[in-house]
Design an enzyme around this catalytic site. Sequence first.
Site, PDB file in Angstrom:
ATOM      1  N   LYS A   1       0.837  -1.219   0.000  1.00  0.00           N
ATOM      2  CA  LYS A   1       0.000   0.000   0.000  1.00  0.00           C
ATOM      3  C   LYS A   1       0.868   1.263   0.000  1.00  0.00           C
ATOM      4  O   LYS A   1       0.647   2.180  -0.781  1.00  0.00           O
ATOM      5  CB  LYS A   1      -0.940   0.022   1.221  1.00  0.00           C
ATOM      6  CG  LYS A   1      -1.868  -1.184   1.318  1.00  0.00           C
ATOM      7  CD  LYS A   1      -2.848  -1.068   2.476  1.00  0.00           C
ATOM      8  CE  LYS A   1      -2.228  -1.053   3.848  1.00  0.00           C
ATOM      9  NZ  LYS A   1      -1.674  -2.322   4.333  1.00  0.00           N
TER      10      LYS A   1
ATOM     11  N   ARG B   1     -10.201   0.188   7.656  1.00  0.00           N
ATOM     12  CA  ARG B   1      -9.699  -1.168   7.904  1.00  0.00           C
ATOM     13  C   ARG B   1     -10.756  -2.077   8.484  1.00  0.00           C
ATOM     14  O   ARG B   1     -10.472  -3.212   8.866  1.00  0.00           O
ATOM     15  CB  ARG B   1      -8.535  -1.128   8.892  1.00  0.00           C
ATOM     16  CG  ARG B   1      -7.235  -0.795   8.214  1.00  0.00           C
ATOM     17  CD  ARG B   1      -6.096  -1.105   9.146  1.00  0.00           C
ATOM     18  NE  ARG B   1      -5.027  -0.210   8.847  1.00  0.00           N
ATOM     19  CZ  ARG B   1      -3.762  -0.583   8.706  1.00  0.00           C
ATOM     20  NH1 ARG B   1      -3.411  -1.823   8.875  1.00  0.00           N
ATOM     21  NH2 ARG B   1      -2.846   0.295   8.420  1.00  0.00           N
TER      22      ARG B   1
ATOM     23  N   ARG C   1      12.126  -4.261   5.763  1.00  0.00           N
ATOM     24  CA  ARG C   1      11.641  -2.886   5.571  1.00  0.00           C
ATOM     25  C   ARG C   1      12.394  -1.876   6.434  1.00  0.00           C
ATOM     26  O   ARG C   1      12.607  -2.096   7.612  1.00  0.00           O
ATOM     27  CB  ARG C   1      10.153  -2.841   5.915  1.00  0.00           C
ATOM     28  CG  ARG C   1       9.543  -1.475   5.818  1.00  0.00           C
ATOM     29  CD  ARG C   1       8.090  -1.545   5.499  1.00  0.00           C
ATOM     30  NE  ARG C   1       7.255  -1.897   6.639  1.00  0.00           N
ATOM     31  CZ  ARG C   1       5.925  -2.002   6.561  1.00  0.00           C
ATOM     32  NH1 ARG C   1       5.314  -1.817   5.415  1.00  0.00           N
ATOM     33  NH2 ARG C   1       5.218  -2.328   7.611  1.00  0.00           N
TER      34      ARG C   1
ATOM     35  N   ARG D   1      10.895   0.085  11.696  1.00  0.00           N
ATOM     36  CA  ARG D   1       9.729   0.445  12.498  1.00  0.00           C
ATOM     37  C   ARG D   1       9.655  -0.494  13.687  1.00  0.00           C
ATOM     38  O   ARG D   1       9.952  -1.684  13.546  1.00  0.00           O
ATOM     39  CB  ARG D   1       8.460   0.280  11.637  1.00  0.00           C
ATOM     40  CG  ARG D   1       7.930   1.589  11.122  1.00  0.00           C
ATOM     41  CD  ARG D   1       6.822   1.392  10.150  1.00  0.00           C
ATOM     42  NE  ARG D   1       5.737   0.557  10.646  1.00  0.00           N
ATOM     43  CZ  ARG D   1       4.648   0.279   9.935  1.00  0.00           C
ATOM     44  NH1 ARG D   1       4.508   0.782   8.737  1.00  0.00           N
ATOM     45  NH2 ARG D   1       3.704  -0.486  10.433  1.00  0.00           N
TER      46      ARG D   1
ATOM     47  N   ARG E   1      -0.326  -8.602  13.885  1.00  0.00           N
ATOM     48  CA  ARG E   1      -0.919  -7.718  12.873  1.00  0.00           C
ATOM     49  C   ARG E   1      -1.672  -8.523  11.811  1.00  0.00           C
ATOM     50  O   ARG E   1      -2.739  -8.106  11.348  1.00  0.00           O
ATOM     51  CB  ARG E   1       0.164  -6.836  12.245  1.00  0.00           C
ATOM     52  CG  ARG E   1       0.519  -5.663  13.165  1.00  0.00           C
ATOM     53  CD  ARG E   1       1.894  -5.115  12.918  1.00  0.00           C
ATOM     54  NE  ARG E   1       2.042  -4.496  11.616  1.00  0.00           N
ATOM     55  CZ  ARG E   1       3.228  -4.269  11.044  1.00  0.00           C
ATOM     56  NH1 ARG E   1       4.336  -4.608  11.659  1.00  0.00           N
ATOM     57  NH2 ARG E   1       3.293  -3.701   9.870  1.00  0.00           N
TER      58      ARG E   1
HETATM   59  P1  ADP Z   1       0.651  -1.841   8.180  1.00  0.00           P
HETATM   60  O1  ADP Z   1      -0.283  -1.608   7.032  1.00  0.00           O
HETATM   61  O2  ADP Z   1       1.961  -2.411   7.729  1.00  0.00           O
HETATM   62  O3  ADP Z   1       0.032  -2.632   9.297  1.00  0.00           O
HETATM   63  P2  ADP Z   1       0.456   0.941   9.056  1.00  0.00           P
HETATM   64  O4  ADP Z   1       1.598   1.881   9.115  1.00  0.00           O
HETATM   65  O5  ADP Z   1      -0.598   1.193   8.049  1.00  0.00           O
HETATM   66  O6  ADP Z   1       1.109  -0.491   8.855  1.00  0.00           O
HETATM   67  O7  ADP Z   1      -0.262   0.874  10.499  1.00  0.00           O
HETATM   68  C1  ADP Z   1       0.490   0.713  11.675  1.00  0.00           C
HETATM   69  C2  ADP Z   1      -0.444   0.597  12.888  1.00  0.00           C
HETATM   70  O8  ADP Z   1      -1.253   1.798  13.024  1.00  0.00           O
HETATM   71  C3  ADP Z   1      -1.447  -0.546  12.871  1.00  0.00           C
HETATM   72  O9  ADP Z   1      -0.895  -1.769  13.308  1.00  0.00           O
HETATM   73  C4  ADP Z   1      -2.522  -0.010  13.854  1.00  0.00           C
HETATM   74  O10 ADP Z   1      -2.120  -0.138  15.205  1.00  0.00           O
HETATM   75  C5  ADP Z   1      -2.564   1.481  13.527  1.00  0.00           C
HETATM   76  N1  ADP Z   1      -3.560   1.790  12.484  1.00  0.00           N
HETATM   77  C6  ADP Z   1      -3.302   2.256  11.233  1.00  0.00           C
HETATM   78  N2  ADP Z   1      -4.436   2.424  10.537  1.00  0.00           N
HETATM   79  C7  ADP Z   1      -5.458   2.060  11.364  1.00  0.00           C
HETATM   80  C8  ADP Z   1      -6.879   2.001  11.235  1.00  0.00           C
HETATM   81  N3  ADP Z   1      -7.508   2.372  10.122  1.00  0.00           N
HETATM   82  N4  ADP Z   1      -7.593   1.548  12.293  1.00  0.00           N
HETATM   83  C9  ADP Z   1      -7.001   1.198  13.423  1.00  0.00           C
HETATM   84  N5  ADP Z   1      -5.673   1.225  13.626  1.00  0.00           N
HETATM   85  C10 ADP Z   1      -4.899   1.646  12.610  1.00  0.00           C
END
Ligand code: ADP
Length: 212
Positions: free
Chosen positions: A13, A87, A126, A159, A170
């Site tokens: 993404k 999500r 990453r 990260r 996750r």
């Molecule tokens: P990835 O897609 O690799 O899991 P992101 O950087 O998009 O990584 O998200 C990191 C963290 O931020 C998630 O594990 C969650 O804790 C939080 N997060 C991000 N987007 C959302 C969302 N839409 N709803 C709830 N938590 C979120």
Amino acid sequence: MNLILLGMPASGKGTQSQLLINKQKFAHISMGDIVRDNINNQTKSGLQAKKYLQEGKLVPDSLIISMIEVYLETHKYKNIIWDGFPRNIAQNTMLNDILAKRNQKVDHIIYLKVKKSLIYKRILGRKICPKCQYTYNTIFNPPKKANICDVEGSKLIFRKDDNLKMIKVRIKEYNAKTKPLVKYYQKQNLLTSINSNQDSKIVFQEICRLLK
Ligand code: ADP
């Protein structure tokens, strides 16, 4: 235009968003970056969200919506890539409400489909730039100079949630909460599925073909 990118952690993404914003005028709303910014700036929502992020869990919807609302107050974009939001099904309703208030709608929902074994390789390799958030991968997309951001010249970092234990949580969160959203869109024929096991440049070409 509003484009949603959907997929497992490390399905591409962020990478596809970077490629798209280099090509055409899109604002990139990365929910993960917004959550991390709120945590770093110790906002009220950020302080409450911290423990969820640290455990690899999704942050509660009430915190996500207030972070988005604050963010959108100062960012009045027209063309947006929504990366990591929505999500779950409740967040999809939230997004539709936000867009309806702006007389906009979702135009494309792209599902980046990727196999689990690749997820581990991508996440464990990453590295990100702490300044511009640009994402590299030591194997698939290395910087020109080892460990240094091509744009900022900063030292790249891992990260905190990119480790084996947290990837498992996750993926579990994804399966429990985001997969039903994928099914929901699929049932309504709203989803375009793209094979994201392929090289990111090929995935990008497929996305561009779709947006034409
Ligand atoms: P990835 O897609 O690799 O899991 P992101 O950087 O998009 O990584 O998200 C990191 C963290 O931020 C998630 O594990 C969650 O804790 C939080 N997060 C991000 N987007 C959302 C969302 N839409 N709803 C709830 N938590 C979120």
